[in-house]
Scaffold this motif. Structure first.
Motif, PDB file in Angstrom:
ATOM      1  N   TYR C 284       0.839  -1.204   0.000  1.00 20.48           N
ATOM      2  CA  TYR C 284       0.000   0.000   0.000  1.00 20.48           C
ATOM      3  C   TYR C 284       0.865   1.241   0.000  1.00 20.48           C
ATOM      4  CZ  TYR C 284      -4.513  -2.300   0.857  1.00 20.48           C
ATOM      5  OH  TYR C 284      -5.644  -3.042   0.756  1.00 20.48           O
ATOM      6  N   GLN C 285       1.960   1.158   0.740  1.00 16.93           N
ATOM      7  CA  GLN C 285       2.810   2.337   0.844  1.00 16.93           C
ATOM      8  C   GLN C 285       3.565   2.593  -0.454  1.00 16.93           C
ATOM      9  OE1 GLN C 285       5.876   2.175   3.798  1.00 16.93           O
ATOM     10  NE2 GLN C 285       6.528   4.278   3.429  1.00 16.93           N
ATOM     11  N   THR C 289      -0.380   5.935  -5.387  1.00 14.11           N
ATOM     12  CA  THR C 289      -1.569   6.033  -4.541  1.00 14.11           C
ATOM     13  C   THR C 289      -2.876   5.719  -5.270  1.00 14.11           C
ATOM     14  OG1 THR C 289      -0.355   7.630  -3.259  1.00 14.11           O
ATOM     15  CG2 THR C 289      -2.697   7.492  -2.844  1.00 14.11           C
ATOM     16  N   THR C 292      -3.070   2.102  -5.148  1.00 15.36           N
ATOM     17  CA  THR C 292      -3.372   1.640  -3.799  1.00 15.36           C
ATOM     18  C   THR C 292      -4.860   1.766  -3.515  1.00 15.36           C
ATOM     19  OG1 THR C 292      -1.233   2.527  -3.163  1.00 15.36           O
ATOM     20  CG2 THR C 292      -2.683   1.847  -1.408  1.00 15.36           C
ATOM     21  N   LYS C 348      -0.383   6.191   4.378  1.00 20.84           N
ATOM     22  CA  LYS C 348      -0.773   5.035   3.574  1.00 20.84           C
ATOM     23  C   LYS C 348      -0.617   3.742   4.358  1.00 20.84           C
ATOM     24  CE  LYS C 348       0.421   5.271  -0.910  1.00 20.84           C
ATOM     25  NZ  LYS C 348       1.386   5.541  -2.019  1.00 20.84           N
ATOM     26  N   ARG C 349       0.452   3.668   5.154  1.00 25.26           N
ATOM     27  CA  ARG C 349       0.600   2.465   5.992  1.00 25.26           C
ATOM     28  C   ARG C 349      -0.515   2.396   7.025  1.00 25.26           C
ATOM     29  NH1 ARG C 349       5.356  -0.179   5.261  1.00 25.26           N
ATOM     30  NH2 ARG C 349       5.350  -1.396   7.159  1.00 25.26           N
ATOM     31  N   PHE C 392      -7.883   7.471  -0.123  1.00 28.46           N
ATOM     32  CA  PHE C 392      -6.636   7.482  -0.890  1.00 28.46           C
ATOM     33  C   PHE C 392      -6.631   8.611  -1.908  1.00 28.46           C
ATOM     34  CE2 PHE C 392      -6.048   3.171   0.783  1.00 28.46           C
ATOM     35  CZ  PHE C 392      -4.736   3.273   1.178  1.00 28.46           C
ATOM     36  N   VAL C 395      -5.343  11.436  -0.208  1.00 23.00           N
ATOM     37  CA  VAL C 395      -3.894  11.342   0.002  1.00 23.00           C
ATOM     38  C   VAL C 395      -3.135  11.828  -1.226  1.00 23.00           C
ATOM     39  CG1 VAL C 395      -1.989   9.742   0.410  1.00 23.00           C
ATOM     40  CG2 VAL C 395      -4.122   9.477   1.669  1.00 23.00           C
ATOM     41  N   THR C 396      -3.701  11.601  -2.411  1.00 20.95           N
ATOM     42  CA  THR C 396      -2.972  12.015  -3.613  1.00 20.95           C
ATOM     43  C   THR C 396      -2.858  13.531  -3.696  1.00 20.95           C
ATOM     44  OG1 THR C 396      -4.957  12.156  -4.973  1.00 20.95           O
ATOM     45  CG2 THR C 396      -3.807  10.041  -4.954  1.00 20.95           C
ATOM     46  N   GLU C 404       3.873  13.193  -3.083  1.00 19.50           N
ATOM     47  CA  GLU C 404       2.875  13.101  -2.031  1.00 19.50           C
ATOM     48  C   GLU C 404       3.554  13.151  -0.669  1.00 19.50           C
ATOM     49  OE1 GLU C 404       1.022   9.492  -2.909  1.00 19.50           O
ATOM     50  OE2 GLU C 404       0.059  10.248  -4.712  1.00 19.50           O
ATOM     51  N   THR C 406       3.264  11.822   2.529  1.00 22.85           N
ATOM     52  CA  THR C 406       2.462  10.823   3.246  1.00 22.85           C
ATOM     53  C   THR C 406       2.865  10.702   4.703  1.00 22.85           C
ATOM     54  OG1 THR C 406       3.987   9.102   2.558  1.00 22.85           O
ATOM     55  CG2 THR C 406       2.039   9.439   1.201  1.00 22.85           C
TER      56      THR C 406
END
Lengths: 541, 99, 534, 631
Positions: C284-285, C289, C292, C348-349, C392, C395-396, C404, C406
């Motif tokens: 995922y990390q 993204t 993911t 992401k984690r 997600f 997150v982008t 990104e 993160t």
């Protein structure tokens, strides 16, 4: 279907929240007036609820009911209705909010010299919108007669509360901004997690309740009315074990919210770190949902288990009363002091509820109302004081009455209400709780009276240290209450006096509901040993 | 001959492959071990197919071979890419992300 | 001479996956023949239309009663067209559709040499930082192959929950996995991480497939057939015909149990359940993204669909064997996911561990083994996938000079800079936490209710406790966003194109709608709660 | 007529409201408004009094029911008044002395910038006190009871910027609250026993319930009375309460509020009559306090504190009398009223002295003041004679009756009580003579204060002297008037009952003995303070003297027994709350954090170790499945 009054009462502040949030960033004053306006509209609706509520003999237990199916799959209905206790609580909520908005008028404005970070950052709008949102959710949870519906708002109100606590703090001038921010977010997180944990335990019980009803009735239901009907018809009986587990699940959540010792430690943090209006919102409004729910759900749904748990709960509430008061004495921070005092008072409320007598229940309900107003008066004045000096520490004050006599006077009245002085509302409720408890549990009633002395002690010590004595350096120019502040406090004090002298309008509304609740738990008031022959022409109604 | 023997062999091969995955560092070797595991499964499939007297197992085995080939395409592409950027095909070197 | 018995294929019933695969093939052809400049536009439009068309087909099938009364097994017993399949296919297609928008987003990266670029590597085969890469960047190349890859992955995912025999199950697994391995490796920034993610995902994925395959072999050995119905018959002791081979194996429960366990393990790997979860955080990390987001949402849906069908249709007779095992896995997933997430420092984690915990919650519904259980899982999956995709997508958007941003510490004070975005992200987090009035709560309630109704109160209580722990880290992020002072060199929120905006907005809308008025969707899931058996 | 009763309370209440919320506008005329409203109450009281007199003996109880206060199921509390002979007596005393002291305060507080507020508080006190004596049920009485406590708090701490005043005010309230527990428990007991707490039904059916319950109720009422009336063991606040302005000491802490305990016991006579054990305790409390207060009074150099000790002691007499039952009730009240006159007179005199002496309170710095303030001297002197029981002044009658009733208790008890009271009388004579001598006789001993201002003693203005004169007249004549044909006892008889015990000692003998001990007391004081000039600095004194100066170590005892342990308990609990209760919660969070930190280490980044976990997981899965089947 008639006009959905309860929905309207809850919807008014919700719409207000949206409207307030939508006000452009620069027009802060407009946002404040919008919020105030909607809160007043809510008061009007609440007043209509009060007027439409029928207290006459033979009136329905739940009135102004509304019923719609909502999530059929979960057996959830949108059922609203109020009994007298609900009316009282909705009234309290609706009345307090405009004052809180007034008291917090400038609390969320950007600090002087602070550059706005980003065009969209609108703390003032957010602050008032969140308060209104909390109000809407609280009203919904007071009005819900569907357990799931109640649960939803019981939990959901945590979120706006959380932002209110974590996002808005005192204008303390101690310089340690970062440390304060850290403390504040610690408090907010603690508040949220503590209550969320309680709520999740309750969720397990809510699910358990669904399973129980589903097994026995064929389809799960959360409607209080449906459950009551099924119980009356003998179609629904919880096993002893099940009922106790379910009771514990519900009670745990309410005991955290209330808060009852030893689940109380979130309250001092939350009240200490938030601004005074928010602190009042927590203790006077949001926490009341917990005690209210004990009355309505714990006792109403699980009478046997409630009776089973009574001894333990009474012990816990007694500990709360004494412990909270003693800790209040030991505080150096005046907001935390008030918080611990509230813990002591919540002990009284829970005690009254589990005394299972008319006086206990009426007293507890009245107590909720009175405590809300009294704490509001005390806390808001304390907030005004803190905003002037920028410190919450008691030791930083002294001799305030010399420079700000009106502030000191109103603070004293708030304090006197907190220590339950006769003539002010809380006395009536506290005494009813004591009598109600004493008539069933003598020892508990006597131990609880210790709280009366301790209350006097912490209130007067607080007053003495902050208001009396020579004026502390730095306070010589302390301004007295401004018109806005006085306009907030004076009506609250008037209300306290009114409720102390003439609480009958409230008791009249509450009494029928109390009778219903008592019959829920199969209890009758203990009868006096001696039947008194009416003598010497004493006139009674 | 008891079909069990085929099964034992298949299990042995499968375990060997799995051990290889666990023990070897080179990505290519690891990947080959996985291929070995797939083939162990193939062996079992074929043996069972014979035993049950239907062709389902054999068909499955063919499909597995095709899939394995596809996997090789994808896998080698990825491994080569890894190798090119790190000059090493060690699986253990690819451990930037952890905890 | 006998006439050739042509296999009867119900083409119409299989239309959704056929459309997706067809478009995927066209996409490959476009990559081969269309000029570079025209590829991006064509691919985006084509892929979008493909998903939309497939979704329309799903809706048409459902409207035609294929989800309920007309449920059938198509393709010579290999694919089921029934409620769960159609429901999940619909969800996967919607997720795929939104993922296209995320994949196609070209306003996040600063324009290179006049060309707007997306989040994917210009020249994946080139060495990171090497000359070839720089040339590719300079030339403004983009990897438009992602769209056919996405289509293939979605195609596999459509088949996965519908697979009604073990062969198709295996094929679908590979079809959905292989493109994903590649997609993982295609990040434009932080390419080493991206490649590492791909390697790990690939090796472990292949390793898991090997287990699955060996399990398939053993189940085939036990039952002499790979169709679910056939296996179920053998387990219940009533096969269509007993030949000598079958007679000797069908009493061999070790084959059944070991085989079943291995197949289930292969699926649990895809789901990301403890102890087969360890690829999740790293992949995922490392993965781009958008990938993911797509993977986290769609793979979980597809894999749970496959797991449900396998357990409810093929292995229903061994319920008493796998229930306790899944109990254990569910509890371990909920607890481990929630606990480990507490100390994560990368968004992401964090979301990866949260997905592990959610896998545990969903398993609680799987364990219920009832129609309610199925529909609650379906509903949960639908709710969860949109929240995940939305999260997600957010997150982008939070980026600094290195791409990104993160790391959580960089998110401090985000709520002050972009209250709206932070608010939406908070909404997603609250939904993850299961706060009422969000879809997460409705889903959680549905799942726990089904589990409790099936007598699994222990699971419910563990779930509730894990939710409380999980709330801790969701809240921590909110604290960080709203209550911490923003850092001077903190990341900024990029204003995206309407593509990403629509994804975030739609996800938020779905989160609220499923939270406030879930009845319609519960009905859908409820109607879709029955598997077609034969 | 009944409707006037409410007005009695309403007039001063209105005054309080107006004065406290009216703002600065009222600064100029506020004190006159307050005084006028107090006087209005007094006039109403007189009107009602004559109305009562005009009625037949048995028809002298008036009721006024205003509204239902707290109605909850069986719990029915009303705002309702009952005016009978007992309350009438109190009403007259309260409004009468109250009005005089309002008048006095106009002069006394003339230079205080917060005079308006002072009058507001005084009016508030009057209202609460009237509510206390007019209530027709115990709950309303309780309201008044706490109301006077509040007024007392506000007035003791009137000069709030003085830390000692603020502390004293707080102490008074807290100690009273301890007593209030008693009253509230008593009310709760009444409610559970009788289902009501209105005077009428409770008192008329008191005899029907068990003695145990009644004893409990009685003891609880006594606890309340001890708090309000500064009886041992809740006496410690009264001395400190002298920090308040002197009119306050006169009105609240001498004439009226502190006697509320006696009122409570007499009012609840029916309960005590049926609970002899409780009565015995009342007697003991009264006896102990009367000696205690007297001893303290002997040792204090602060004129107000010496008078406070005297007050305590005199209320001890009343309490003792009230404990004797119907023999004593009427005389307890009679002494209460006469005491109201002369003690108020004494305090006003003391206030007048202080007014002329720059608020100096140390008697050792007075001396020879009779020349400078003659009116004060004469009125103070008359009150002095009254209190020591100079024959035919009011103290003589009321005290002698109590001593006589004590002997009439009979047996050893009677002798002990009689002797104790005679001892008290001797002490009274001693300490009062000491005050008299130190203040008004001898040489002037005052010195310039720290700022070099030498006091210029002068007579006080007329607003202050007139009340003193009126009270002096009362001190002289009241006893005689009351004793005429036992008029006072008969007036109260319908309420309190009246009984004449057989005393082993005759009336005359008692009077003689009382007069004799008085002479001894006066003589002793004269020997000590009259013959030679008193030292300005107090001599070290014996252990007893030192203890007496420290109020017989009452504060030391309270500190050691309650304050210090309480402080430690509080601190300990704060620690426990932080470390233990909250610690568990924070610890839980920390534990999860620690667990998380440990668990995440499993995720070590190596794909091969991930494969191990999968392989192990598969093995466990298979093993468990097989095991479940095997089990």
């Amino acid at each position: 279907m008639s006009f959905p009054l309860l929905t309207a009462t809850a919807l008014a502040p919700a719409i207000g929240a949206v409207a307030t949030a939508a006000v452009p960033a620069a027009r802060r004053t407009a946002a404040k007036w919008t919020a105030l306006g909607f809160s007043v509209v809510t008061v009007v609706f609440a007043a209509a609820v009060l007027l439409r509520f029928d207290t006459g003999p033979g009136a329905d237990r739940y009135q102004l009911t509304e019923s719609l199916t909502w999530i059929r799959d979960f057996g959830v209905t949108y059922e609203l209705g109020v009994d007298g206790i609900g009316v009282a609580m909705i009234g309290l909520t609706a009345i307090l909010i405009p004052f809180l908005i007034g008291a917090g008028w400038n609390d969320a404005d950007p600090k002087e010299g602070e550059t706005p970070q980003g065009r969209r950052w609108r703390p003032t709008q957010g602050f008032f919108a969140l308060i209104l949102l909390v109000e809407a959710m609280v009203i919904m949870s007071f009005a819900a007669t569907d357990i799931f519906l109640f649960y939803i708002f019981f939990e959901a109100m945590l979120i706006p509360m959380y932002f209110l606590i974590g996002g808005f703090g005192d204008r303390a001038g101690s310089g340690d901004e970062a440390g304060q921010a850290r403390q504040r977010s610690y408090a907010a997180v603690k508040f949220l997690l503590y209550n969320l944990a309680g709520g999740l335990v309750m969720l397990a019980a809510v699910i358990g309740l669904w399973v129980a009803t589903n097994d026995q009735l064929g389809s799960g239901t959360f409607s209080l009315a449906a459950i009551a009907d099924a119980k009356a018809a003998g179609e629904l009986t919880f096993g002893t074990g099940t009922e106790r587990w379910l009771f514990l699940g519900f009670f745990f959540a309410f005991a955290i919210k209330a808060p009852l010792w030893p689940l109380h430690t979130w309250l001092p943090n939350a009240m200490g770190e938030s601004t005074a209006p928010v602190a009042v919102l927590i203790t006077a409004v949001v926490d009341k949902v917990g005690t209210f729910a004990m009355l309505r759900f714990c006792l109403g749904l699980f009478p046997e288990a409630s009776n089973w748990a009574t001894p333990a709960v009474i012990v816990l509430s007694l500990v709360s009363i004494v412990y909270g008061a003693l800790l209040a004495l030991g505080q150096r921070d005046m907001k935390r002091l008030i918080a611990y005092a509230s813990i002591s008072h919540f002990g009284f409320i829970v005690l009254g509820i589990f005394a299972m007598t008319s006086q206990g229940h009426s007293g507890a309900t009245l107590y909720m109302v009175n405590h809300g107003i009294a704490t509001a008066a005390l806390m808001l004045v304390a907030g005004f004081l803190i905003s002037r000096r920028g410190s919450r520490l008691i030791a930083d004050y002294g001799g305030v009455q010399k420079t700000a006599p009106v502030l000191a006077g109103t603070f004293l009245v708030g304090g006197l209400a907190t220590l339950s002085l006769p003539g002010l509302g809380p006395f009536v409720s506290e005494f009813l709780v004591l009598v109600g408890t004493f008539s069933r549990y003598k020892a508990a009633g006597i131990i609880a009276t210790v709280g009366i002395v301790l209350a006097a002690l912490y209130v007067l010590v607080l007053y003495q240290r902050t208001m009396t004595g020579p004026v502390k350096p730095g306070l010589e120019k302390l301004p007295d209450l401004r018109m806005r502040e006085l306009a907030v406090v004076a009506p609250l004090i008037a209300l306290l006096i009114f409720l102390g002298v003439y609480p009958k309008p409230v008791t009249d509304i509450v009494n029928p509901a109390v009778e219903h609740t008592l019959s829920d738990v199969n209890k009758t008031d203990p009868q006096p040993n001696v039947t008194v022959t009416e003598a010497e022409g004493a006139s009674h109604e | 001959m008891s079909p069990d023997n085929y099964l034992y062999l298949a299990a042995l091969l499968f375990t060997l492959g799995a051990c290889g995955v666990l023990l070897r560092r080179n990505a290519i070797v690891v990947f080959m071990c996985i291929e070995l595991m797939l083939n162990a499964a193939n062996l079992a499939l074929v043996a069972f197919s014979r035993m049950h007297g239907n062709l389902d197992g054999q068909i499955l085995a063919f499909f597995v071979m095709v899939v394995a080939a596809a996997e090789v395409v994808v896998g080698l592409a990825i491994i080569v890419m890894l190798y090119r950027s790190r000059h090493s095909a060690s699986v253990d070197d690819a451990s930037l992300m952890k905890l | 001479m006998n006439d050739l018995q042509a296999p009867s294929i119900e083409w119409l019933a299989l239309l959704p996956s056929l459309i997706v695969f067809g478009v995927a093939v066209i996409g490959v052809l476009i990559e081969a023949f269309a000029p570079r400049a025209a590829r991006y536009g064509t691919q985006v439009v084509l892929t979008t239309l493909g998903f939309a068309g497939a979704f329309a087909a799903v809706v048409a099938l459902a409207a035609g009663g294929h989800a309920t009364t007309e449920a059938q097994i198509a393709g010579m017993g290999s694919l089921a067209v029934d409620g769960p399949a159609l429901f999940l296919q619909g969800v996967i297609l919607l997720v795929g559709l939104l993922s296209v928008f995320l994949f196609a987003e070209r306003r996040l990266e600063p324009a290179r040499h006049g060309t707007r670029v997306d989040s994917f590597a210009a020249q994946p085969a080139a060495v990171p930082g090497g000359e070839a890469e720089q040339e590719a960047v300079k030339a403004g190349h983009t990897t438009t192959e992602i769209f056919p890859l996405l289509l293939f992955a979605v195609g596999g995912m459509l088949i996965f929950p519908a697979a009604n025999d073990l062969l198709v199950l295996f094929i679908a697994l590979e079809v959905l996995s292989l493109p994903l391995y590649l997609l993982c490796a295609l990040a434009r920034r932080k390419r080493l991480l991206s490649q590492e993610a791909a390697v790990k995902y690939f090796l472990l994925g292949a390793f898991a497939s090997a287990f699955l395959l060996f399990g398939i072999a053993l189940l085939y050995g036990y039952a002499g057939t790979v169709t679910y119905a056939g296996i179920a018959d053998v387990i219940s002791g009533a096969p269509a015909a007993i030949d000598p081979g079958l007679a000797s194996t069908m009493g061999n429960d070790a084959l059944l149990l070991i085989g079943g366990a291995l197949v289930v393990m292969g699926l649990l790997f895809k789901v990301g359940a403890v102890p087969f979860h360890m690829w999740t955080p790293d992949v995922y990390q490392g993965a781009p993204t958008p990938v993911t987001g797509f993977m986290a949402a769609a793979t979980k849906v597809a894999a749970f669909g496959a797991l449900l069908r396998l357990l409810y249709v093929a292995l229903d007779g061994t319920r008493w064997d796998w229930e306790p095992v899944l109990w254990g896995v569910a509890i371990a997933s909920m607890v481990a996911g929630a606990v480990i997430a507490i100390t994560q420092t990368d968004v992401k984690r964090l979301l990866a561990y949260s997905s592990i915990a959610h896998a545990g919650f969903i398993l609680a519904g799987v364990v219920a083994v009832s129609e309610d259980g199925v529909s609650s899982v379906l509903f949960y999956l639908a709710a969860y996938s949109f929240v995940t995709l939305g999260a997600f997508a957010v997150v982008t958007l939070v980026r600094d000079a290195g791409g990104e941003a993160t790391h959580l510490s960089k998110w401090a004070g985000l709520g002050r800079r972009s209250p709206l975005l932070a608010g939406v992200f908070a909404l997603f987090l609250l939904a993850f936490a299961g706060i009422p009035l969000t879809s997460g709560f409705a889903g959680k309630f549905a799942v726990f209710r089904a589990a409790a109704d099936a007598g699994a109160m222990g699971l419910v209580i563990t779930g509730v406790a894990a939710s409380a722990v999980a709330a801790f880290f969701y809240v921590r992020v909110i604290v960080l966003m709203f209550f911490s002072e923003p850092k001077a060199d903190g990341p900024s929120v990029v204003i995206p194109s309407p593509l990403t905006m629509s994804v975030v907005g739609l996800a938020a809308a779905v989160t609220l709608v499923l939270g406030i008025a879930p009845q319609y969707f519960l009905d859908l899931a409820g109607q879709a709660g029955v598997f077609v058996l034969r | 007529m009944e409707s006037l009763i409410g007005l009695l309370v309403a007039a001063p209440l209105l005054g309080a409201l107006v004065l406290l919320t009216g703002g600065r506008r009222l600064d100029r005329a506020g004190h006159w408004l307050g005084t006028a409203l107090a006087a209005t109450s007094f006039v109403l009281a007189v009107v009602l009094f004559f109305d009562l007199l005009g009625r037949a003996d048995g028809d002298r109880t008036l009721h006024q029911h205003l509204f239902s206060w707290v109605p909850v199921a069986g719990f029915q509390a009303d705002i309702a008044f009952q005016l009978d002979q007992l309350s009438m007596t109190f009403v007259l005393l309260i409004t009468g002395v109250g009005s005089l002291i309002h008048l006095y305060s106009v002069g006394y507080m003339e230079h205080d910038p917060r005079r308006r507020r002072f009058f507001g508080y005084l009016n508030l006190f009057l209202a609460a006190m009237l509510l206390l004596v007019l209530a027709d049920n115990y709950l309303l009485l309780y309201a008044g009871w706490e109301g006077v406590g509040l007024a007392s708090y506000l007035l003791i701490g009137f000069w709030q910027d003085r830390p000692r005043a603020a502390t004293a005010a707080k102490k008074a309230f807290i100690v009273n609250r301890v007593g209030d527990i008693g009253l509230s428990i008593a009310i709760m007991l009444m409610f559970t026993t009788f289902g009501t707490f209105a005077f009428g039904p409770v008192l008329s059916s008191a005899a029907e319930t068990g003695e145990g319950t009644l004893t409990a109720i009685g003891l609880m009422l006594l606890l309340a009375a001890c708090g309000k009336s500064a009886q041992v063991p809740l006496q410690s606040w009264l001395g400190d309460a002298m920090e308040g302005p002197t009119p306050v000491s006169a009105l609240i802490h001498a004439a009226t509020m502190v006697t509320a305990g006696v009122y409570l016991v007499v009012r609840s006579g029916a309960i005590f009559n049926a609970a002899p054990d409780a009565q015995t305790v009342v007697i003991v409390v009264g006896a102990v306090t009367l000696v205690f207060g007297a001893i303290v009074g002997c040792a204090k150099d602060d004129i107000k504190k010496a008078l406070a000790g005297s007050t305590m002691s005199q209320i001890g007499y009343m309490m003792l009398a009230a404990g004797l039952g119907p023999i004593g009730y009427a005389f307890a009240i009679m002494h209460l009223v006469t005491h109201g006159f002369f003690k108020a007179g004494l305090f006003l005199g003391a206030g007048s002295v202080m007014h002329g002496m720059n608020d100096e309170v140390d008697m050792r710095k007075y001396g020879g003041l009779r020349k400078y303030m003659p009116v004060t001297f004469i009125t103070f002197g008359l009150a002095y004679l009254a209190i020591i029981g100079f024959p035919y002044l009011s103290g003589f009658f009321s005290k002698d009756e109590i001593i006589y009733a004590g002997f009439a208790k009979g047996g050893t008890q009677g002798w002990i009580l009689g002797s104790v009271m005679l001892l008290g009388a001797a002490l009274t004579a001693y300490y009062m003579t000491r005050i008299m001598l130190l203040t008004f006789f001898g040489e002037k001993r005052w010195q310039p204060d720290a700022h070099g201002h030498e006091p210029h003693p002068h007579e006080s203005p007329a607003t202050m002297t007139i009340p003193m004169i009126v009270l002096a007249i009362g001190s002289v004549g009241a006893g005689f008037a009351f004793n005429l044909n036992e008029s006072f006892a008969h007036w109260l008889e319908p309420v309190t009952g009246l009984a004449h015990g057989d005393s082993p000692v005759g009336h005359g003998t008692v009077s003689l003995a009382a007069t004799a001990v008085m002479v001894i007391g006066v003589g002793a004081a004269y020997l000590q303070y009259g013959r030679r000039p008193a030292p300005v600095v107090a001599p070290a004194g014996s252990f007893v003297t030192r203890a007496a100066r420290r109020d017989l170590l009452q504060d030391d005892f309270n500190h050691a027994a309650f304050v210090t342990p309480g402080t430690y308990l509080t601190r300990g609990l704060v620690y426990v709350d932080h470390k233990l209760v909250d610690g568990v919660v924070n610890g839980l969070a920390a534990a999860f954090g620690g667990l998380s930190g440990r668990l995440r280490r499993v995720q070590n980044g190596y794909a091969r170790s991930y494969a191990v976990s999968m392989f192990g997981g598969a093995a466990v899965l298979i093993a468990v499945t097989l095991l479940m089947r095997a089990v």
